[in-house]
Design a protein around this motif. Structure first.
Motif, PDB file in Angstrom:
ATOM      1  N   THR A  19      36.380   6.145  10.346  1.00  0.00           N
ATOM      2  CA  THR A  19      37.354   6.615  11.581  1.00  0.00           C
ATOM      3  C   THR A  19      37.401   8.224  11.878  1.00  0.00           C
ATOM      4  O   THR A  19      37.385   8.557  12.953  1.00  0.00           O
ATOM      5  N   TRP A  20      37.408   8.669  10.772  1.00  0.00           N
ATOM      6  CA  TRP A  20      37.602  10.454  10.830  1.00  0.00           C
ATOM      7  C   TRP A  20      36.304  11.135  10.440  1.00  0.00           C
ATOM      8  O   TRP A  20      36.366  12.455  10.577  1.00  0.00           O
ATOM      9  N   GLY A  21      35.099  10.435   9.822  1.00  0.00           N
ATOM     10  CA  GLY A  21      34.001  10.993   9.670  1.00  0.00           C
ATOM     11  C   GLY A  21      34.052  11.885   8.028  1.00  0.00           C
ATOM     12  O   GLY A  21      33.455  12.789   8.113  1.00  0.00           O
ATOM     13  N   VAL A  22      35.222  11.672   7.367  1.00  0.00           N
ATOM     14  CA  VAL A  22      35.521  12.344   6.201  1.00  0.00           C
ATOM     15  C   VAL A  22      34.968  11.561   4.876  1.00  0.00           C
ATOM     16  O   VAL A  22      35.386  10.406   4.909  1.00  0.00           O
ATOM     17  N   LEU A  78      45.514  14.003  11.915  1.00  0.00           N
ATOM     18  CA  LEU A  78      44.539  14.024  12.826  1.00  0.00           C
ATOM     19  C   LEU A  78      44.411  12.530  13.168  1.00  0.00           C
ATOM     20  O   LEU A  78      44.479  11.489  12.866  1.00  0.00           O
ATOM     21  N   PRO A  79      44.375  12.615  14.775  1.00  0.00           N
ATOM     22  CA  PRO A  79      44.073  11.300  15.681  1.00  0.00           C
ATOM     23  C   PRO A  79      42.551  10.716  15.408  1.00  0.00           C
ATOM     24  O   PRO A  79      41.555  11.585  15.199  1.00  0.00           O
ATOM     25  N   ALA A  80      42.703   9.334  15.588  1.00  0.00           N
ATOM     26  CA  ALA A  80      41.393   8.710  15.569  1.00  0.00           C
ATOM     27  C   ALA A  80      40.782   8.725  17.051  1.00  0.00           C
ATOM     28  O   ALA A  80      41.657   9.409  17.925  1.00  0.00           O
ATOM     29  N   THR A  85      46.815   7.376  14.969  1.00  0.00           N
ATOM     30  CA  THR A  85      46.886   8.342  13.389  1.00  0.00           C
ATOM     31  C   THR A  85      46.920   7.566  12.478  1.00  0.00           C
ATOM     32  O   THR A  85      46.680   7.949  11.075  1.00  0.00           O
ATOM     33  N   VAL A  86      46.976   5.981  12.537  1.00  0.00           N
ATOM     34  CA  VAL A  86      47.259   5.197  11.257  1.00  0.00           C
ATOM     35  C   VAL A  86      46.169   4.105  11.459  1.00  0.00           C
ATOM     36  O   VAL A  86      45.870   3.451  12.453  1.00  0.00           O
ATOM     37  N   ILE A  87      45.362   3.965  10.157  1.00  0.00           N
ATOM     38  CA  ILE A  87      44.768   2.704  10.147  1.00  0.00           C
ATOM     39  C   ILE A  87      45.119   1.905   8.987  1.00  0.00           C
ATOM     40  O   ILE A  87      45.874   2.725   8.139  1.00  0.00           O
ATOM     41  N   VAL A  88      44.846   0.514   9.029  1.00  0.00           N
ATOM     42  CA  VAL A  88      45.339  -0.234   7.878  1.00  0.00           C
ATOM     43  C   VAL A  88      44.339  -0.874   7.014  1.00  0.00           C
ATOM     44  O   VAL A  88      43.312  -1.563   7.738  1.00  0.00           O
ATOM     45  N   VAL A  89      44.248  -0.520   5.685  1.00  0.00           N
ATOM     46  CA  VAL A  89      43.201  -0.920   4.689  1.00  0.00           C
ATOM     47  C   VAL A  89      44.016  -1.632   3.694  1.00  0.00           C
ATOM     48  O   VAL A  89      44.689  -1.056   2.885  1.00  0.00           O
ATOM     49  N   SER A  95      46.276   7.489   6.706  1.00  0.00           N
ATOM     50  CA  SER A  95      46.262   8.782   7.560  1.00  0.00           C
ATOM     51  C   SER A  95      45.422   9.891   6.998  1.00  0.00           C
ATOM     52  O   SER A  95      45.141   9.883   5.901  1.00  0.00           O
ATOM     53  N   CYS A  96      44.912  10.661   8.135  1.00  0.00           N
ATOM     54  CA  CYS A  96      44.170  11.866   7.687  1.00  0.00           C
ATOM     55  C   CYS A  96      44.904  13.023   8.121  1.00  0.00           C
ATOM     56  O   CYS A  96      45.280  13.053   9.318  1.00  0.00           O
ATOM     57  N   TRP A  97      44.803  13.924   7.335  1.00  0.00           N
ATOM     58  CA  TRP A  97      45.453  15.383   7.703  1.00  0.00           C
ATOM     59  C   TRP A  97      44.583  16.884   7.225  1.00  0.00           C
ATOM     60  O   TRP A  97      43.704  16.526   6.428  1.00  0.00           O
ATOM     61  N   PRO A  98      44.869  17.733   7.808  1.00  0.00           N
ATOM     62  CA  PRO A  98      44.136  18.969   7.382  1.00  0.00           C
ATOM     63  C   PRO A  98      44.539  19.284   6.196  1.00  0.00           C
ATOM     64  O   PRO A  98      46.029  19.387   5.752  1.00  0.00           O
ATOM     65  N   TYR A  99      43.883  19.821   5.458  1.00  0.00           N
ATOM     66  CA  TYR A  99      44.317  20.486   3.815  1.00  0.00           C
ATOM     67  C   TYR A  99      44.730  21.788   4.202  1.00  0.00           C
ATOM     68  O   TYR A  99      43.789  22.681   4.873  1.00  0.00           O
ATOM     69  N   VAL A 100      45.786  22.220   3.484  1.00  0.00           N
ATOM     70  CA  VAL A 100      46.270  23.600   3.456  1.00  0.00           C
ATOM     71  C   VAL A 100      46.127  23.888   2.290  1.00  0.00           C
ATOM     72  O   VAL A 100      46.973  23.376   1.405  1.00  0.00           O
TER      73      VAL A 100
END
Length: 294
Positions: A19-22, A78-80, A85-89, A95-100
């Motif tokens: 989904t996010w390439g992470v 971050l949007p897909a 912004t949400v996938i269900v697994v 959800s995926c967020w930037p790390y701060v």
């Protein structure tokens, strides 16, 4: 403090990569009473509880994204590819967020307490014009907020508080999205300044005075009542909440404390065993609920 032990499964990691390439194994980050957060390659993957519907998370995320458009410190998901912004697994919202990079600010330091108040004022201004529509599921903080006695806090039954809350909301009509859980544990500081506002799961539309009162308690001496310095700094920074007298602040804090009581016992019913420090903290907060009664 009890933190969930939800794992970052291979199934979740594969879905996140698609989904996010992470990619990566994931480092569990500190905190999380309902959602677990893992750091992967400069991102944070949040694994929500199975009972939270994706639509509820999407609604909360829309508010975070709106805030981030006008407030650099607001961390948004971050949007897909399709814009969600949400996938269900495995039945859980992911959800995926930037790390701060950062650490929790210290509200015992006056400068950081003032910075927290000024940031809340800016956050409220950034959200004041947003109209997200009805929340799919009412937020936990909303129970009892408008004068209806909360069924999950019968031990703290207080008809006077119920009537006061109903009258307050008739007198103070301003409503806009609120963070919903604005305390030091949902912010990050670096080099002496607050750089992030995190965790939007409890956001809802309400009176900004409610959040100001709750935050003034959390960022002040939480056993003495709301911090006057926090409230003053918030108003100096141009927050949207109206100025309130001492009694009004105390009553709004008492609503928050009654919700804390309900959450504590909700956790017990779900199987959580609190340690001695948690029980003592809960007891002191309930004593404050009674002490602040007008």
């Amino acid at each position: 403090m009890i933190y969930v032990k939800t794992p970052l499964t291979r199934e979740i990691r594969e879905a996140v990569a698609l989904t996010w390439g992470v990619t990566g194994e994931g480092e569990r980050l500190h905190g999380g009473e309902e959602s677990a957060a893992y750091r992967l390659d400069g991102h944070v993957i949040r694994v929500g509880p199975a009972w939270r519907a994706a639509a509820e998370s999407e609604w909360c995320h829309a508010i975070a994204r709106h805030a981030a458009a006008g407030l650099p410190e607001a961390v948004a998901p971050l949007p897909a590819a399709e814009g969600t912004t949400v996938i269900v697994v495995g039945g859980r919202p992911i959800s995926c967020w930037p790390y701060v990079e950062g650490a929790w600010p210290d509200s015992d330091i006056p400068a950081q307490r003032e910075a927290g108040a000024r940031l809340l004022a800016r956050l409220h201004r950034a959200l004041a014009d947003f109209r997200p529509g009805p929340r799919p599921v009412p937020a936990f903080q909303e129970s009892g907020l408008y004068g209806d006695p909360p069924q999950d806090a019968a031990e703290l039954d207080d008809p006077d508080l119920d009537r006061w809350l109903a009258a307050f909301h008739a007198e103070y009509p301003t409503r806009h999205p609120l963070h919903g859980d604005y305390y030091t544990g949902n912010t990050l500081a670096r080099d002496g300044r607050i750089v992030a506002v995190l965790d939007w799961d409890e956001t809802f539309v309400g009176a900004p005075e409610l959040e100001l009162a709750a935050a003034a308690l959390e960022w002040g001496d939480d056993l003495a009542g709301p911090s006057e310095e926090f409230v003053a700094a918030y108003h100096e920074a141009g927050g949207t909440a109206a100025r309130l007298d001492e009694e009004s602040l105390a009553q709004l804090v008492r609503h928050k404390l009654r919700r804390e009581h309900a959450y504590f016992h909700k956790a017990v019913r779900s199987g959580v065993t609190h340690d001695e420090a948690d029980v003592e903290y809960h007891r002191s907060r309930m004593e404050l609920f009674h002490r602040l009664r007008p």
